[in-house]
Write an enzyme that holds these catalytic residues in place. Structure first.
Site, PDB file in Angstrom:
ATOM      1  CG  HIS A  32      -0.697   1.320   7.249  1.00 17.40           C
ATOM      2  ND1 HIS A  32       0.220   0.826   8.156  1.00 17.40           N
ATOM      3  CD2 HIS A  32      -0.005   2.189   6.460  1.00 17.40           C
ATOM      4  CE1 HIS A  32       1.409   1.395   7.927  1.00 17.40           C
ATOM      5  NE2 HIS A  32       1.298   2.220   6.886  1.00 17.40           N
ATOM      6  CD  GLU A  33      -1.268   2.526   2.726  1.00 20.21           C
ATOM      7  OE1 GLU A  33      -0.825   3.692   2.692  1.00 20.21           O
ATOM      8  OE2 GLU A  33      -0.556   1.548   3.006  1.00 20.21           O
ATOM      9  CD  GLN A  52       3.382   5.763   2.695  1.00 16.67           C
ATOM     10  OE1 GLN A  52       2.419   5.216   2.179  1.00 16.67           O
ATOM     11  NE2 GLN A  52       4.381   5.076   3.233  1.00 16.67           N
ATOM     12  CB  CYS A  77       5.105   2.137   7.375  1.00 19.96           C
ATOM     13  SG  CYS A  77       4.629   3.692   6.572  1.00 19.96           S
ATOM     14  CG  LEU A  78       6.529   1.102   1.243  1.00 23.33           C
ATOM     15  CD1 LEU A  78       5.919   1.427  -0.109  1.00 23.33           C
ATOM     16  CD2 LEU A  78       7.665   0.091   1.093  1.00 23.33           C
ATOM     17  CG  HIS A 130       0.114   6.701   5.529  1.00 24.70           C
ATOM     18  ND1 HIS A 130       1.179   7.242   6.209  1.00 24.70           N
ATOM     19  CD2 HIS A 130       0.459   5.408   5.273  1.00 24.70           C
ATOM     20  CE1 HIS A 130       2.117   6.311   6.360  1.00 24.70           C
ATOM     21  NE2 HIS A 130       1.704   5.187   5.807  1.00 24.70           N
ATOM     22  N   GLY A 148       0.828  -1.196   0.000  1.00 24.48           N
ATOM     23  CA  GLY A 148       0.000   0.000   0.000  1.00 24.48           C
ATOM     24  C   GLY A 148       0.866   1.251   0.000  1.00 24.48           C
TER      25      GLY A 148
END
Ligand code: CO
Length: 174
Positions: free
Chosen positions: A135-136, A51, A93-94, A139, A46
């Protein structure tokens, strides 16, 4: 289409809420395609626009496993409309390379969103997809996954993350 640079915590875009998308044009389509390309290049499941330092409510998710056909969700203005139950999932997480934490979230969610052309859709999910959606969407609200930890666990996680950055020579920007 292009692979976009992913910003690392504590970049300000990660703690700033994104704005709703109002214009569904060709530029939006190209941005979404670049987001998907960026997510796949980073081997993520994701990616939220915050991000890549873009404060608009756009996220992409693909939870298909290795060898499975891709299952790409392009989410514009996603909203959680229903939550059920509870689960604990080890998340990464990226924007926090190599950091993993057990996070408590709803087990099941229903999310309403728009497509790149503005059509309304909804998805109900359990397991990894449910976790990725939550999660997204966090963000997009400017909330990173360490914010979901209790205060002591959060302190431990951020210390670990700083060490990972030092070891890997990463210099996250504010
Ligand atoms: Co993330």
């Amino acid at each position: 289409m292009a692979v976009l640079p992913i910003v690392l915590y504590p970049h300000a875009a990660l703690t700033t809420p994104a704005r709703p998308v109002e214009t569904f044009d060709e530029e939006l389509s190209q941005f979404i395609e670049s987001m998907a390309e960026t997510m796949y290049a980073a081997n993520g499941v994701g990616l939220a626009a915050n991000q890549v330092a873009e404060l608009r409510r756009v996220a992409v998710i693909d939870c298909a496993g290795d060898g499975e056909p891709s299952q790409l969700y392009e989410l514009v203005n996603p909203v959680i409309v229903e939550r059920k139950g509870q689960l604990v999932w080890q998340e990464g997480c990226l924007s926090f390379p190599d950091l993993y934490n057990d996070i408590k979230r709803a087990a099941e969610v229903t999310v309403e969103y728009q497509t790149r052309t503005g059509e309304k859709r909804s998805v109900s999910a359990t397991g990894l997809l449910s976790v990725a959606l939550q999660h997204e969407i966090d963000h997009l609200d400017g909330v990173v996954f360490t914010e979901r930890l209790a205060i002591f666990e959060k302190r431990v996680a951020l210390r670990k993350y700083r060490k990972i950055c030092e070891r890997r020579g990463l210099t996250p920007s504010e």
